[in-house]
Scaffold this motif. Structure first.
Motif, PDB file in Angstrom:
ATOM      1  N   ALA A   1       0.672  -1.009   0.048  1.00 38.09           N
ATOM      2  CA  ALA A   1       0.323  -0.306  -0.379  1.00 38.09           C
ATOM      3  C   ALA A   1       0.653   1.559   0.256  1.00 38.09           C
ATOM      4  O   ALA A   1       0.734   2.211  -1.035  1.00 38.09           O
ATOM      5  CB  ALA A   1      -0.346   0.294   0.994  1.00 38.09           C
ATOM      6  N   TYR A   2       2.111   1.467   0.896  1.00 40.87           N
ATOM      7  CA  TYR A   2       3.199   2.261   0.486  1.00 40.87           C
ATOM      8  C   TYR A   2       3.536   2.663  -0.692  1.00 40.87           C
ATOM      9  O   TYR A   2       4.039   3.868  -1.037  1.00 40.87           O
ATOM     10  CB  TYR A   2       3.700   1.938   2.014  1.00 40.87           C
ATOM     11  CG  TYR A   2       3.221   2.659   3.398  1.00 40.87           C
ATOM     12  CD1 TYR A   2       2.424   3.855   3.289  1.00 40.87           C
ATOM     13  CD2 TYR A   2       3.230   1.649   4.784  1.00 40.87           C
ATOM     14  CE1 TYR A   2       1.710   3.863   4.298  1.00 40.87           C
ATOM     15  CE2 TYR A   2       2.591   2.216   5.739  1.00 40.87           C
ATOM     16  CZ  TYR A   2       1.829   2.765   5.450  1.00 40.87           C
ATOM     17  OH  TYR A   2       1.267   3.193   6.596  1.00 40.87           O
ATOM     18  N   ARG A   3       4.127   1.153  -1.471  1.00 44.21           N
ATOM     19  CA  ARG A   3       4.742   1.562  -2.621  1.00 44.21           C
ATOM     20  C   ARG A   3       3.343   2.945  -3.261  1.00 44.21           C
ATOM     21  O   ARG A   3       3.867   3.158  -4.530  1.00 44.21           O
ATOM     22  CB  ARG A   3       4.670   0.330  -3.290  1.00 44.21           C
ATOM     23  CG  ARG A   3       5.461   0.089  -4.212  1.00 44.21           C
ATOM     24  CD  ARG A   3       6.034  -1.136  -4.391  1.00 44.21           C
ATOM     25  NE  ARG A   3       6.983  -1.416  -3.509  1.00 44.21           N
ATOM     26  CZ  ARG A   3       7.689  -2.600  -4.005  1.00 44.21           C
ATOM     27  NH1 ARG A   3       6.986  -3.786  -4.999  1.00 44.21           N
ATOM     28  NH2 ARG A   3       7.965  -3.202  -2.848  1.00 44.21           N
TER      29      ARG A   3
ATOM     30  N   GLY B   1      -3.402  -5.138  -0.224  1.00 43.31           N
ATOM     31  CA  GLY B   1      -1.723  -3.989  -0.684  1.00 43.31           C
ATOM     32  C   GLY B   1      -2.164  -3.534  -2.012  1.00 43.31           C
ATOM     33  O   GLY B   1      -1.881  -2.557  -1.964  1.00 43.31           O
ATOM     34  N   ARG B   2      -2.125  -4.384  -2.716  1.00 45.77           N
ATOM     35  CA  ARG B   2      -1.977  -4.181  -4.322  1.00 45.77           C
ATOM     36  C   ARG B   2      -3.293  -3.118  -4.288  1.00 45.77           C
ATOM     37  O   ARG B   2      -3.461  -1.522  -4.795  1.00 45.77           O
ATOM     38  CB  ARG B   2      -1.857  -5.575  -4.750  1.00 45.77           C
ATOM     39  CG  ARG B   2      -1.051  -5.790  -5.009  1.00 45.77           C
ATOM     40  CD  ARG B   2       0.397  -5.066  -5.625  1.00 45.77           C
ATOM     41  NE  ARG B   2       1.428  -5.578  -6.329  1.00 45.77           N
ATOM     42  CZ  ARG B   2       2.521  -5.409  -6.415  1.00 45.77           C
ATOM     43  NH1 ARG B   2       2.668  -3.923  -6.247  1.00 45.77           N
ATOM     44  NH2 ARG B   2       3.836  -6.446  -6.551  1.00 45.77           N
ATOM     45  N   VAL B   3      -4.067  -3.423  -3.461  1.00 44.85           N
ATOM     46  CA  VAL B   3      -5.837  -2.207  -4.692  1.00 44.85           C
ATOM     47  C   VAL B   3      -5.178  -1.134  -3.775  1.00 44.85           C
ATOM     48  O   VAL B   3      -5.812  -0.537  -4.111  1.00 44.85           O
ATOM     49  CB  VAL B   3      -6.698  -3.493  -3.168  1.00 44.85           C
ATOM     50  CG1 VAL B   3      -7.930  -2.540  -3.663  1.00 44.85           C
ATOM     51  CG2 VAL B   3      -7.028  -4.385  -4.672  1.00 44.85           C
ATOM     52  N   LEU B   4      -5.127  -1.219  -1.955  1.00 49.63           N
ATOM     53  CA  LEU B   4      -5.155   0.029  -1.685  1.00 49.63           C
ATOM     54  C   LEU B   4      -3.884   0.845  -2.199  1.00 49.63           C
ATOM     55  O   LEU B   4      -4.206   1.731  -2.491  1.00 49.63           O
ATOM     56  CB  LEU B   4      -4.348  -0.327  -0.329  1.00 49.63           C
ATOM     57  CG  LEU B   4      -5.901  -0.987   0.751  1.00 49.63           C
ATOM     58  CD1 LEU B   4      -4.757  -0.797   2.461  1.00 49.63           C
ATOM     59  CD2 LEU B   4      -7.174   0.413   0.801  1.00 49.63           C
ATOM     60  N   GLY B   5      -2.566   0.742  -2.979  1.00 41.89           N
ATOM     61  CA  GLY B   5      -1.661   0.780  -3.632  1.00 41.89           C
ATOM     62  C   GLY B   5      -2.245   1.437  -4.921  1.00 41.89           C
ATOM     63  O   GLY B   5      -1.979   3.073  -4.913  1.00 41.89           O
ATOM     64  N   VAL B   6      -3.381   1.435  -5.423  1.00 40.55           N
ATOM     65  CA  VAL B   6      -3.848   1.431  -6.177  1.00 40.55           C
ATOM     66  C   VAL B   6      -4.763   2.601  -6.101  1.00 40.55           C
ATOM     67  O   VAL B   6      -4.912   3.691  -7.133  1.00 40.55           O
ATOM     68  CB  VAL B   6      -4.388   0.260  -7.825  1.00 40.55           C
ATOM     69  CG1 VAL B   6      -5.335   1.428  -8.513  1.00 40.55           C
ATOM     70  CG2 VAL B   6      -3.576  -0.935  -8.127  1.00 40.55           C
ATOM     71  N   LEU B   7      -5.504   2.545  -5.042  1.00 48.97           N
ATOM     72  CA  LEU B   7      -6.829   3.150  -4.777  1.00 48.97           C
ATOM     73  C   LEU B   7      -5.888   4.731  -4.326  1.00 48.97           C
ATOM     74  O   LEU B   7      -6.907   5.580  -4.202  1.00 48.97           O
ATOM     75  CB  LEU B   7      -7.622   3.189  -3.551  1.00 48.97           C
ATOM     76  CG  LEU B   7      -8.254   1.804  -4.152  1.00 48.97           C
ATOM     77  CD1 LEU B   7      -9.253   0.869  -2.331  1.00 48.97           C
ATOM     78  CD2 LEU B   7      -9.593   2.430  -4.508  1.00 48.97           C
ATOM     79  N   CYS B   8      -4.755   4.771  -3.555  1.00 50.42           N
ATOM     80  CA  CYS B   8      -3.513   6.220  -3.868  1.00 50.42           C
ATOM     81  C   CYS B   8      -4.196   6.823  -4.671  1.00 50.42           C
ATOM     82  O   CYS B   8      -3.619   8.738  -4.474  1.00 50.42           O
ATOM     83  CB  CYS B   8      -2.350   5.778  -3.019  1.00 50.42           C
ATOM     84  SG  CYS B   8      -2.521   4.914  -1.539  1.00 50.42           S
ATOM     85  N   HIS B   9      -3.808   6.082  -6.050  1.00 50.59           N
ATOM     86  CA  HIS B   9      -3.545   7.214  -7.587  1.00 50.59           C
ATOM     87  C   HIS B   9      -4.976   8.054  -7.606  1.00 50.59           C
ATOM     88  O   HIS B   9      -5.521   8.626  -8.127  1.00 50.59           O
ATOM     89  CB  HIS B   9      -2.583   6.024  -8.432  1.00 50.59           C
ATOM     90  CG  HIS B   9      -2.084   6.083  -7.725  1.00 50.59           C
ATOM     91  ND1 HIS B   9      -0.565   6.999  -8.523  1.00 50.59           N
ATOM     92  CD2 HIS B   9      -1.104   4.950  -7.706  1.00 50.59           C
ATOM     93  CE1 HIS B   9       0.487   6.352  -8.534  1.00 50.59           C
ATOM     94  NE2 HIS B   9      -0.004   5.006  -7.555  1.00 50.59           N
TER      95      HIS B   9
END
Ligand code: FE2
Ligand code: FE2
Length: 188
Positions: free
Chosen positions: A27-29, A81-89
């Protein structure tokens, strides 16, 4: 609580933390890639690295206890983690900062609890490392709280409860351990 029960709880909590670190790191990535300010990119990237480091440490503890990560939790963590990482955008600047701070406040107490289980099941060698991880999570929470509070809307939001001071992590652990010893001594 019996020593066996503490050991069971300890392993279950380490399995949870091991996978949670994976979700957080991914997610932080996404998070540091999504922010524009250079200082924020650097700090969140450093936080990502610290979560990977925590995961390594927790993995070593699990291994030395003869336990393994939970496969189900690992897959779930990867997806989350991957979904949250994308959602950050797509969620803008404030929501990921708020969500991260809220999650980090839980991580502090998770490692404090793990240190108590380690003590109760006779794994004292892990205690310092677990308390250091609680302190690092405390710094993460402090950072994301500070970010939320620089935002005009963030200042109006209802924030998660602030953890006690960083020094309290070790002070409360030491106090509880002393009280436990006194109780054990009194019952002899
Ligand atoms: Fe962590
Ligand atoms: Fe963290």
């Amino acid at each position: 609580m019996t020593k066996d029960k503490s050991a069971q709880n300890f392993i279950a909590l380490l399995q949870l933390a091991y996978s949670a670190e994976r979700a957080a790191a991914y997610a932080y990535r996404g998070h540091w890639h999504s922010v524009v300010r250079e200082d924020e990119r650097i700090r969140i990237r450093q936080i990502e690295d610290e979560e990977w480091h925590h995961r390594d440490l927790v993995g070593e503890m699990l291994e030395s206890l003869g336990a393994h990560p939970s496969r189900r939790r690992e897959i779930r963590a990867l997806v989350i983690g991957r979904v949250l990482g994308v959602l950050c955008h797509v969620l803008g600047w404030l929501a990921p900062m708020y969500g991260a701070g809220r999650l980090e406040s839980r991580n502090v107490s998770e490692y404090e609890t793990a240190a108590r289980y380690a003590r109760d099941c006779g794994r004292e060698a892990f205690i310092d490392c677990l308390l250091i991880m609680a302190e690092v999570e405390w710094e993460h929470e402090k950072y994301f709280r500070s970010r939320v509070l620089i935002h005009p809307l963030g200042r109006r939001l209802f924030l998660w409860p602030a953890p006690p001071s960083k020094e309290m992590i070790r002070e409360s652990f030491a106090r509880e351990s002393e009280e436990g010893l006194e109780l054990a001594g009194a019952s002899c």
